[in-house]
Write a protein that holds these residues in place. Sequence first.
Motif, short mmCIF file in Angstrom:
data_model
loop_
_atom_site.label_atom_id
_atom_site.label_comp_id
_atom_site.label_asym_id
_atom_site.label_seq_id
_atom_site.Cartn_x
_atom_site.Cartn_y
_atom_site.Cartn_z
N GLU A 156 2.81 -9.16 -14.00
CA GLU A 156 1.56 -8.52 -13.58
C GLU A 156 1.26 -8.69 -12.11
OE1 GLU A 156 -1.69 -9.51 -16.10
OE2 GLU A 156 -0.57 -9.18 -17.95
N ARG A 157 2.30 -8.76 -11.29
CA ARG A 157 2.07 -8.79 -9.84
C ARG A 157 1.82 -7.37 -9.35
NH1 ARG A 157 6.76 -11.12 -6.74
NH2 ARG A 157 7.93 -9.94 -8.31
N ILE A 158 0.96 -7.26 -8.34
CA ILE A 158 0.58 -5.98 -7.78
C ILE A 158 0.78 -6.03 -6.27
CG2 ILE A 158 -1.34 -4.34 -7.49
CD1 ILE A 158 -2.57 -5.49 -10.01
N LEU A 159 1.13 -4.91 -5.68
CA LEU A 159 1.23 -4.83 -4.23
C LEU A 159 -0.16 -4.95 -3.62
CD1 LEU A 159 3.89 -2.01 -3.73
CD2 LEU A 159 4.18 -4.46 -3.39
N CYS A 160 -0.38 -6.04 -2.90
CA CYS A 160 -1.70 -6.33 -2.32
C CYS A 160 -1.70 -5.96 -0.85
CB CYS A 160 -2.04 -7.82 -2.49
SG CYS A 160 -2.02 -8.39 -4.20
N HIS A 161 -2.81 -5.40 -0.41
CA HIS A 161 -2.97 -5.02 0.99
C HIS A 161 -3.24 -6.26 1.84
CE1 HIS A 161 -4.01 -2.45 4.40
NE2 HIS A 161 -5.07 -3.22 4.59
N THR A 162 -2.46 -6.45 2.89
CA THR A 162 -2.64 -7.58 3.80
C THR A 162 -2.77 -7.05 5.22
OG1 THR A 162 -0.25 -7.85 4.08
CG2 THR A 162 -1.30 -9.13 2.34
N GLY A 179 -0.85 -7.20 14.53
CA GLY A 179 -0.91 -6.09 15.47
C GLY A 179 -1.62 -4.90 14.87
N LYS A 180 -1.79 -3.86 15.71
CA LYS A 180 -2.46 -2.67 15.26
C LYS A 180 -1.57 -1.90 14.29
CE LYS A 180 -4.77 1.49 16.97
NZ LYS A 180 -5.08 2.31 18.16
N ASP A 181 -2.17 -1.47 13.17
CA ASP A 181 -1.46 -0.71 12.14
C ASP A 181 -0.24 -1.47 11.62
OD1 ASP A 181 -3.29 1.30 12.54
OD2 ASP A 181 -2.04 2.36 13.99
N GLN A 182 -0.36 -2.78 11.49
CA GLN A 182 0.73 -3.60 10.96
C GLN A 182 0.42 -4.11 9.56
OE1 GLN A 182 3.68 -4.05 12.54
NE2 GLN A 182 2.87 -2.61 14.05
N HIS A 183 -0.37 -3.37 8.81
CA HIS A 183 -0.71 -3.76 7.45
C HIS A 183 0.48 -3.50 6.54
CE1 HIS A 183 -4.40 -3.67 9.52
NE2 HIS A 183 -4.72 -2.41 9.26
N ILE A 184 0.83 -4.47 5.73
CA ILE A 184 1.96 -4.34 4.82
C ILE A 184 1.53 -4.76 3.43
CG2 ILE A 184 3.72 -4.67 6.61
CD1 ILE A 184 3.93 -7.58 5.73
N PRO A 185 2.08 -4.14 2.38
CA PRO A 185 1.78 -4.57 1.02
C PRO A 185 2.68 -5.73 0.61
CG PRO A 185 3.07 -2.55 0.98
CD PRO A 185 2.82 -2.87 2.43
N VAL A 186 2.09 -6.74 0.00
CA VAL A 186 2.82 -7.94 -0.44
C VAL A 186 2.51 -8.15 -1.91
CG1 VAL A 186 3.13 -10.42 -0.11
CG2 VAL A 186 2.71 -8.96 1.87
N PRO A 187 3.50 -8.43 -2.76
CA PRO A 187 3.23 -8.66 -4.18
C PRO A 187 2.37 -9.90 -4.39
CG PRO A 187 5.55 -8.19 -3.82
CD PRO A 187 4.95 -8.38 -2.47
N GLY A 188 1.46 -9.82 -5.33
CA GLY A 188 0.59 -10.95 -5.63
C GLY A 188 -0.36 -10.62 -6.76
#
Length: 488
Positions: free
Chosen positions: A117-123, A127-136
């Motif tokens: 039940e891990r979900i791609l979480c917004h982190t 830097g600018k526009d460096q948001h990446i999804p991380v499982p959690g």
Amino acid sequence: MSLQHHDARQAYLAELSCFRDEFHSCLTARSDALFELADAVLCGDRPVRSLAELSLVGEHRRGHGGLYAAVTQGRVDADRMRQALASVPLPRSVDGRLVLAVDVTCWLRPDAHTSAERILCHTYGRGKDQHIPVPGWPYSIVCALEPGRSSWTAPLDARRLAPGDDTAAITARQLRDLVERLITAGQWQAGDLDVLVIADAGYDAPRLAFLLRDLPVQVLARMRSDRVLRRPAPPREPHARGRPPRHGGEFVFGQPDTWGIPDTEAVTDTRLYGTALARSWDRLHPKLHRSSWAAADGALPIVEGTVIRLDIERLPSGATPKPVWLWWSGTGATEADSDRLWQAYLRRFDIEHTFRLFKQTLGWTCPKIRTPEAADRWTWLIFAVYTQLRLARPLAADRRRPWERPSPPERLTPARVRRDFRHIRPKAVCPAAAPKPTRPGPGRPPGRKNTRPTPRHDVHTPCRTGSTTSRNKKPTNPRPRRTGERSS
């Protein structure tokens, strides 16, 4: 020590002991081991880095094997725990109302391939526009806020978001259950001011207000600066033909010529932000989209509220301030309401201090827990730990480091209260029984391979929030959002 001061301390100690006894009753399996694990978190000298190190704390009388067994095989009555958290004294605003902040924080588990039940979480990246999804594992947490500048909150509820959950619906159900528990516990009574729920721009505020419309709740949330709302429909002309309009003219956040004259305008001088100008426009609503209101029967509702624009003179960081747009589910706001609401919204950021303490000091996300059920169990233990710190706040002494400045008793932070909890604990109730002597099991015979490997689980896509999905790059020509489909 005066007699009055002594009686006050005894009352605070009795409140702490009562909660500790109720917390032990919420633990339905391996209760003593789980209770001592919470005491180990409370009495540790350093930030929690692993579960095994907690077994070395003097207040934990069991071995590390029993500690891991308690986390993986123990049981917590979550409903009773929620009721216990709602029954303790809660902070209130200056006018006496309860102010709740709701937000989602993530327990990141990028390498836990055997965790379900891990979900791609917004982190957020550096830097600018460096948001990446991380499982959690994302958790929706609700806290009661204090009125002044403080790092204290009162965590009241936590729900882990499962794959495919609608965050807006889950949050509405979570808040509904919480308000009902607060009413049952006597925290809200008939005649009291409505509970104020504060959320950030990631929530669909009109939808949240519509789902909670039958409760004594008001919703205050930030909106993005590219939103477009509608005014009330104009009165129908006599002998007019056709279907009457449901929406009036547009109110475009990015186009001042569509605003008109504000209904209220309040100017406040602040120490941190300089001059703050709050303007409000009454009875504005979004034009809803059917995809976000699939459960609505017939015509989509008109959810009116008050829009508040806040302009400040400066930021403490020295950056250029940007205007803040707020939407309040109430109507007919006065200048005093506008001034009160934007200051109440700024208190929402106190919940970030709580999240930081959970993760960096109490070690909420440090254990390498495999199952989501064990993660929920550990989360409730952290909630109980923080609540005990809050109840012990009037009893704690300032045990500062030599290089730290002294702090008055009313300004102690949760981390400083934790330093003194080891001296408060012997005076409070400790319902956990002493451990019984035992021996470890034989385990797997040497040389024998594991014939039952742990299954792997896929990572699921993010939860549906009724808002736009995160994008790595912003469009060069953003268009105003004219519907309620994407409201983040």
